[in-house]
Design a protein around this motif. Structure first.
Motif, short mmCIF file in Angstrom:
data_model
loop_
_atom_site.label_atom_id
_atom_site.label_comp_id
_atom_site.label_asym_id
_atom_site.label_seq_id
_atom_site.Cartn_x
_atom_site.Cartn_y
_atom_site.Cartn_z
N ALA A 1 1.00 -1.14 -0.11
CA ALA A 1 0.00 -0.10 0.06
C ALA A 1 0.72 1.25 0.00
CB ALA A 1 -0.78 -0.22 1.41
N TYR A 2 2.02 1.38 0.83
CA TYR A 2 2.83 2.37 0.84
C TYR A 2 3.66 2.61 -0.33
CZ TYR A 2 2.18 3.88 5.57
OH TYR A 2 1.66 4.47 6.71
N ASP A 3 4.02 1.55 -1.06
CA ASP A 3 4.80 1.51 -2.52
C ASP A 3 3.61 2.24 -3.31
OD1 ASP A 3 6.81 1.25 -3.90
OD2 ASP A 3 6.57 -0.72 -4.27
N LEU A 4 2.51 1.54 -3.50
CA LEU A 4 1.59 1.97 -4.49
C LEU A 4 1.13 3.34 -4.28
CD1 LEU A 4 -0.46 1.35 -6.86
CD2 LEU A 4 -1.99 0.75 -5.07
N LEU A 5 1.02 4.13 -3.05
CA LEU A 5 0.44 5.20 -2.80
C LEU A 5 1.45 6.51 -2.54
CD1 LEU A 5 -2.27 3.64 -2.36
CD2 LEU A 5 -2.87 5.15 -0.53
N PHE A 6 2.50 6.19 -2.07
CA PHE A 6 3.65 7.05 -1.69
C PHE A 6 5.04 6.67 -2.13
CE2 PHE A 6 1.17 6.78 2.43
CZ PHE A 6 0.28 7.76 1.94
N ALA A 7 5.02 5.75 -3.25
CA ALA A 7 6.43 5.30 -3.71
C ALA A 7 7.55 5.28 -2.84
CB ALA A 7 6.84 6.49 -5.05
N ARG A 8 7.31 4.81 -1.61
CA ARG A 8 8.26 4.25 -0.60
C ARG A 8 7.68 3.33 0.11
NH1 ARG A 8 7.07 6.08 4.52
NH2 ARG A 8 5.14 7.61 4.72
N PRO A 9 8.72 2.48 0.82
CA PRO A 9 8.32 1.54 1.72
C PRO A 9 7.85 2.25 3.16
CG PRO A 9 10.63 1.63 1.85
CD PRO A 9 10.08 2.46 0.81
#
Length: 977
Positions: free
Chosen positions: A917-925
């Motif tokens: 979810a963080y990778d998809l929405l914020f481009a970060r882990p």
């Protein structure tokens, strides 16, 4: 003749008819000025007089106005002043004031005897300097804080609109004395903190200016404004300033944006390029912030150029690219995508005032769509994707019809069709003349005024609206220039031979082909009419029988009247028949299915065959696709007049087409000549305007375009007021940089993509947005709290379209296909507007129906503009309604559910789901603490859903949806750092 003299003597004293001599010659100050002040000063006794004719001094009277001299010494019959007064044209009849014949005779004798005056003809240089200082330094302060009370109807008689008025003083005595500032009453009030700003520098400036002007009333009263000269000097053509190239520090950008020296500016300013030069850094104590991380730059670049977040795959590819030019390669890829045009085309559509509807659009559930308007939107997006040079882009929009001889073309070439569609730029303003009742001269001029306001704001960066009714109060734009500029468009928008919008349509095919298609369709219509008549002949007996049976349900006493009303055409029904239809009409309503069921077997087969034939014939029909273009009418030189006070009912002198004098070369009268490059039967005036605008010598066009692109990257332009480069504009924060960029932009083909890349490779753009990443943050915050010197990258909120598109993108539902008619909006009973996006895919926001006053409600909450005329800058807001919308919107909730399902919500392990979810929405882990909180949230929500009797799988899915919804509502998703 003697008889006539004798008769006149009965009415007027005989001395009025005596031959003019030096002994009895009138003097302006003693004899003429009292007459003019009584009858003429309403319009011609102020600093911005009508038509430029200032009658307050002999010097200004002899100077004349915009249309030339008004007095010719020794020749009253050739002097417009005398002719207007003696013919009782002035004052205008509406004023109910007539100059007496005796006073008219005085004016005549004054002109005959050489227009004598006691005042010196030359203005003292000292007075000129005082006027210059006052208008440049003090007048803006007084206009901002004092003129509301001390203007046209000044309190205490104190008029602060000019230095001469100031020195005349107030009803209690002069406001500026030699004993000033102690005893001057006006300054006593300012010392009481009522008027002037608290800033000591500004207060001191006013003190010095008033004191230096004290005792100079006589000299100053004879002077006139010099603001025009000063402003013209402020607007030379862009030139490259002195430059200094510096070697970038390790890790910094190798962008070609130069280091720019300070020159003669009074205060050092930070440079929006590589880094501050050491001398400036020492003097101001400011530095750039540290460079942003690679992930931050990735997300920043995607939102800037696409308006979308990067996918996890794109993020991984960029982070895994270790080449030194990885970031530059990323920019090249983003700029080459069609998504770039969909993003940046929207910004120009704002400036063009683009809407898909006609009329005022004041009813939420009543939409009138402008046929073919969407083709202009597609043209703009395609132009950005093609990286069409901006000079060509502007030329096609202003005069695309004059570039090709489309009238005599057998068929349109693709280039010709694009140029015609481009002129839709001049059709987007509100035009209320479609209805015959509103097709009045005033409505026609309103449409023209709105068009001119849009062109001036979007292409010129000037506000011309003030000059519609009078000479511009701040910029040196006389009223005559406004109407000369408007006359450039009069061949296409001719108020005397107006074409209503519904008749002002062109098609995607040439006239010869259009006529061929219309003839073809007429033959189709003839065949389909026969088939429709045959079908009706079969169905009518069945229809009457079924209706008679249904009418039995109506009261017997009204059946015959109701049947008769049903047979009458709706527009011809009487009031009683309308009532009967409204009350009982539903009883007799028949559906097509009911008729088909009533048919006999033979008639069923016959009707089916006829309908199939009808469908076949309709398939042969050829469609005509309209476009909203603009073209010249038959009259290439209609008469255009200056409208006094902007009123259609008060036409003034005739004006010829021309440009703005402030932007022309010294000595140039700014008259517009038809372009020698025009094609076909056209005036060539709009093409001449386009050539003037896109000339390398034009002082504004390149600056305005560069400034607008800069604004969309940094949130604020180098000139913050992107539509106003004039006196009341904000001024440039980095004037040398603006000029350098403007010249470089023109020298390299007016290419926007190259400019994007220059800006985005610069160190100013690549720096961090965090205050803590700047070593001189405390000093910078104190000296430049608004970050105009760009000591850190501004934090920016997503625009409405980027937010909606990003939500669709993370849900995997975004349809980013190009072109096509707009997506319709649905008006709910409560007035809210929603797009039809419940399907598996939803189109980008730029393709939603653009309404003038009723946009999509979701977009409106996030500052989508209400398009009155144009929108050159959206002002981002932060309101509780935005948070409530993200929390409760059906659109957000639905897409949160789809995004959760896309990530395997309810099936994936909680920690894995959080990382995805963080990778998809914020481009970060997710960070460790974030991961722990998110996992705890999932478990808590799942337990709550379980208590409401939901299955374990459903509880897990709903918990995953809740987490995605929470992340979509976060500031990190809403803002770009």
């Amino acid at each position: 003749m003697n008889a006539l003299r004798l008769a006149a003597g009965v009415i007027l004293p005989a001395w009025l008819f005596a031959a003019p001599t030096a002994e009895n010659a009138p003097v302006f100050e003693k004899d003429v000025l009292p007459i003019l002040s009584t009858y003429c000063f309403t319009c011609h006794g102020k600093s911005s007089p009508e038509l430029g004719v200032d009658l307050r001094t002999a010097t200004s009277v002899l100077r004349g106005g915009f249309n030339g001299p008004v007095v010719e010494k020794g020749a009253p019959d050739k002097s417009r002043l005398y002719l207007k007064v003696s013919g009782h044209e002035m004052p205008p009849p509406a004023f109910n004031s007539v100059v007496p014949d005796a006073d008219i005779a005085v004016i005549r004798r004054w002109i005959e005897t050489g227009a004598q005056s006691n005042a010196e003809s030359e203005i003292p240089e000292s007075a000129r300097r005082q006027i210059d200082r006052f208008e440049h330094d003090v007048l803006p302060i007084l206009e901002a804080r004092c003129v509301a009370c001390h203007g046209e109807t000044p309190q205490s008689g104190l008029d602060l609109r000019s230095l001469a008025a100031l020195l005349r003083g107030e009803s209690k005595g002069p406001s500026s004395k030699k004993v000033f500032p102690r005893r001057a009453s006006s300054f006593a009030r300012s010392r009481a903190e009522r008027c002037l700003p608290k800033a000591q520098a500004k207060r001191s400036l006013v003190r010095r200016s008033f004191a230096s002007a004290a005792g100079s009333t006589k000299e100053v009263s004879q002077t006139t404004s010099t603001r025009a000269t000063r402003l013209i000097a402020r607007l030379p053509k862009p030139k490259r300033p002195r430059l200094r190239q510096r070697t970038a520090r390790p890790g910094r950008s190798k962008n070609p944006l130069p280091m720019i020296r300070r020159g003669q500016e009074p205060r050092p300013r930070a440079l929006a390029n590589r880094r501050l030069c050491p001398r400036q850094a020492r003097r101001q104590g400011l530095t750039l912030s540290a460079e942003a991380s690679k992930r931050t730059l990735l997300r920043r670049a995607y939102f800037d150029l696409w308006g979308l977040p990067p996918t996890p795959e794109e993020t991984a590819a960029f982070l895994g690219d270790s080449r030194p030019d990885a970031y530059e390669r990323l920019l090249d890829r983003l700029l080459a995508s069609p998504k770039y045009g969909q993003r940046w085309g929207r910004f120009w559509l704002d400036a063009a005032g683009y809407v898909d509807t006609t009329g005022k659009d004041f009813q939420a559930n009543n939409v009138s769509v402008a046929p073919g308007m969407w083709r202009y939107r597609d043209y703009v997006i395609e132009a950005f994707n093609e990286d069409k040079p901006w000079d060509r882009f502007l030329t096609e929009q202003l005069a695309g019809d004059e570039l090709y001889d489309f009238r005599n073309a057998r068929e349109y070439t693709p280039e010709m069709l694009k140029a015609l569609i481009a002129t839709g730029y001049l059709r987007t303003q509100l035009d209320a003349t479609d209805e015959d009742i509103s097709d009045r001269p005033a409505d026609r001029y309103d449409a023209m005024f709105a068009m001119l306001d849009k062109v001036s704001a979007s292409a010129l960066g000037l506000t011309l609206t003030c000059a519609r009714c009078h000479t511009h109060k701040f910029d040196p734009i006389p009223q005559r220039d406004y109407y000369r500029f408007l006359a450039l468009f009069s061949s296409a928008y001719n108020p005397s031979a107006w074409i209503q919008p519904k008749k002002r349509l062109m098609y995607t095919v040439a006239d010869s082909e259009r006529k061929e298609i219309e003839e073809h369709n007429k033959s189709i219509d003839a065949e389909t009419k026969k088939l429709e008549d045959q079908i009706a002949e079969i169905l009518d007996p069945y229809r009457k029988k079924l209706r008679a049976e249904k009418l039995k349900e109506a009261p017997e006493e009204i059946r015959s009247d109701l049947a008769e009303a049903l047979d009458v055409e709706a527009k011809e029904r009487s009031e009683v028949q309308k009532y009967l239809i409204a009350k009982f009409g539903k009883l007799a309503k028949l559906s097509e299915e009911e008729l088909d069921e009533a048919l006999s077997k033979d008639h069923t087969a016959e009707v089916a065959k006829l309908r199939k034939d009808l469908e076949t014939w309709n398939g042969y029909r050829r469609e005509l696709h309209p476009i909203r273009a603009l073209w010249d009418g038959k009259d290439h030189s209609p008469t255009m007049r200056l409208l006094q006070r902007g009123s259609v009912e008060a036409p003034g002198p005739r004006v010829s087409p021309g440009f703005l004098s402030i932007l022309c070369s010294p000595g140039d009268d700014c008259t517009a000549e038809p372009s020698s490059h025009r094609a076909g039967d056209t005036s060539g005036l709009r093409l001449a305007l386009a050539e003037w605008l896109t000339s390398p010598d034009h002082p504004l066009t390149a600056r305005v375009i560069v400034n607008r692109l800069w604004q969309h990257h940094f949130g604020t332009g180098i000139v913050a007021t992107v539509d106003n480069f004039g006196e009341m504009g904000s001024g440039a924060s980095h004037p040398e940089l603006l000029d350098w960029l403007a010249v470089d932009f023109m020298e390299h083909g007016w290419k926007a993509k190259r400019l994007h890349k220059q800006i985005m490779l610069s160190s100013a753009y690549r720096q961090s947005s965090k205050r803590s990443d700047n070593p001189s943050a405390d000093r910078a915050e104190s000296e430049d709290s608004e970050n105009r010197l760009l000591w850190r990258m501004p934090l920016r909120r997503l625009e409405a379209e980027a937010l909606r598109d990003s939500i669709l993108a993370v849900a995997g539902r975004l349809d980013d296909s190009l072109d096509g008619p707009p997506v319709e909006l649905t008006a709910r009973p409560d007035g809210l507007q929603f797009a039809e996006d419940d399907g598996p895919k939803a189109r980008r926001s730029v393709y939603l129906l653009a309404r003038r006053t009723w946009p999509s409600t979701f977009l409106a909450v996030f500052d989508f503009p209400i398009i009155d005329t144009t929108c050159t800058r959206r002002t981002p807001s932060a309101t509780p309604l935005q948070s409530l919308t993200l929390m409760n919107s059906e659109f957000v909730l639905h897409n949160a559910r789809v995004a959760a399902e896309r990530l395997g919500g309810g099936e994936a392990a909680p920690a894995d789901f959080v990382d995805k979810a963080y990778d998809l929405l914020f481009a970060r882990p997710a960070g460790d603490a974030e991961r722990a909180l998110a996992v705890a949230h999932l478990k808590e929500q799942q337990a709550l859903y379980g208590k409401s009797n939901a299955s374990e799988q459903e509880s897990a899915a709903r918990a995953a949806e809740s987490l995605i919804h929470m992340l979509l509502s976060s500031n990190e998703f809403l803002y770009v750092d």
